[in-house]
Design a protein around this motif. Sequence first.
Motif, PDB file in Angstrom:
ATOM      1  N   ALA A  35       0.845  -1.195   0.000  1.00 14.22           N
ATOM      2  CA  ALA A  35       0.000   0.000   0.000  1.00 14.22           C
ATOM      3  C   ALA A  35       0.880   1.245   0.000  1.00 14.22           C
ATOM      4  N   GLY A  36       0.731   2.076  -0.996  1.00 11.65           N
ATOM      5  CA  GLY A  36       1.451   3.343  -1.064  1.00 11.65           C
ATOM      6  C   GLY A  36       2.855   3.272  -1.617  1.00 11.65           C
ATOM      7  N   GLU A  37       3.350   2.086  -1.971  1.00 13.13           N
ATOM      8  CA  GLU A  37       4.702   2.003  -2.511  1.00 13.13           C
ATOM      9  C   GLU A  37       4.895   0.770  -3.380  1.00 13.13           C
ATOM     10  N   ILE A  38       5.818   0.898  -4.295  1.00 14.62           N
ATOM     11  CA  ILE A  38       6.295  -0.216  -5.113  1.00 14.62           C
ATOM     12  C   ILE A  38       7.805  -0.226  -4.945  1.00 14.62           C
ATOM     13  N   ARG A  39       8.347  -1.349  -4.510  1.00 14.99           N
ATOM     14  CA  ARG A  39       9.777  -1.462  -4.252  1.00 14.99           C
ATOM     15  C   ARG A  39      10.381  -2.444  -5.254  1.00 14.99           C
ATOM     16  N   ILE A  40      11.532  -2.070  -5.820  1.00 16.92           N
ATOM     17  CA  ILE A  40      12.250  -2.929  -6.756  1.00 16.92           C
ATOM     18  C   ILE A  40      13.577  -3.293  -6.113  1.00 16.92           C
ATOM     19  N   VAL A  41      13.820  -4.582  -5.938  1.00 16.75           N
ATOM     20  CA  VAL A  41      15.054  -5.065  -5.315  1.00 16.75           C
ATOM     21  C   VAL A  41      15.643  -6.176  -6.172  1.00 16.75           C
ATOM     22  N   THR A  42      16.909  -6.459  -5.935  1.00 17.64           N
ATOM     23  CA  THR A  42      17.560  -7.561  -6.643  1.00 17.64           C
ATOM     24  C   THR A  42      16.929  -8.874  -6.206  1.00 17.64           C
ATOM     25  N   ALA A  43      16.581  -9.697  -7.174  1.00 19.51           N
ATOM     26  CA  ALA A  43      16.021 -11.013  -6.877  1.00 19.51           C
ATOM     27  C   ALA A  43      17.175 -11.980  -6.663  1.00 19.51           C
ATOM     28  N   ASN A  44      17.172 -12.631  -5.552  1.00 16.14           N
ATOM     29  CA  ASN A  44      18.210 -13.608  -5.245  1.00 16.14           C
ATOM     30  C   ASN A  44      17.789 -14.973  -5.750  1.00 16.14           C
ATOM     31  N   THR A  45      17.846 -15.140  -7.062  1.00 16.61           N
ATOM     32  CA  THR A  45      17.471 -16.418  -7.653  1.00 16.61           C
ATOM     33  C   THR A  45      18.731 -17.223  -7.918  1.00 16.61           C
ATOM     34  N   PRO A  46      18.795 -18.416  -7.390  1.00 15.14           N
ATOM     35  CA  PRO A  46      19.970 -19.244  -7.657  1.00 15.14           C
ATOM     36  C   PRO A  46      19.994 -19.690  -9.116  1.00 15.14           C
TER      37      PRO A  46
END
Length: 86
Positions: A35-46
């Motif tokens: 709610a109120g934000e969209i966050r983009i982070v590095t996906a730690n996919t092996p």
Amino acid sequence: MTTPQIVEAKQGILIEEQLLQSAGLGNHLQIIVQAGEIRIVTANTPAPALSSEKGWKVFRALGNNPGKGKLPNATVDHDRYLYGKH
């Protein structure tokens, strides 16, 4: 840290690659919506594990049940059929 940018979202928002790189994000991203934000982070996919033995099994199995072809002795005379060499 860069200066905050104000953009107008008409049909979406494009985040340029240079901005993602300056944030230290990799090629695989995770988008978190709250709610109120969209966050983009590095996906730690092996990275997917590669099994060479499994690959060889698939490769060796290719000729186990070949379909009926129109050429006689295609396996024995493959150079003749592929390259026109006798």
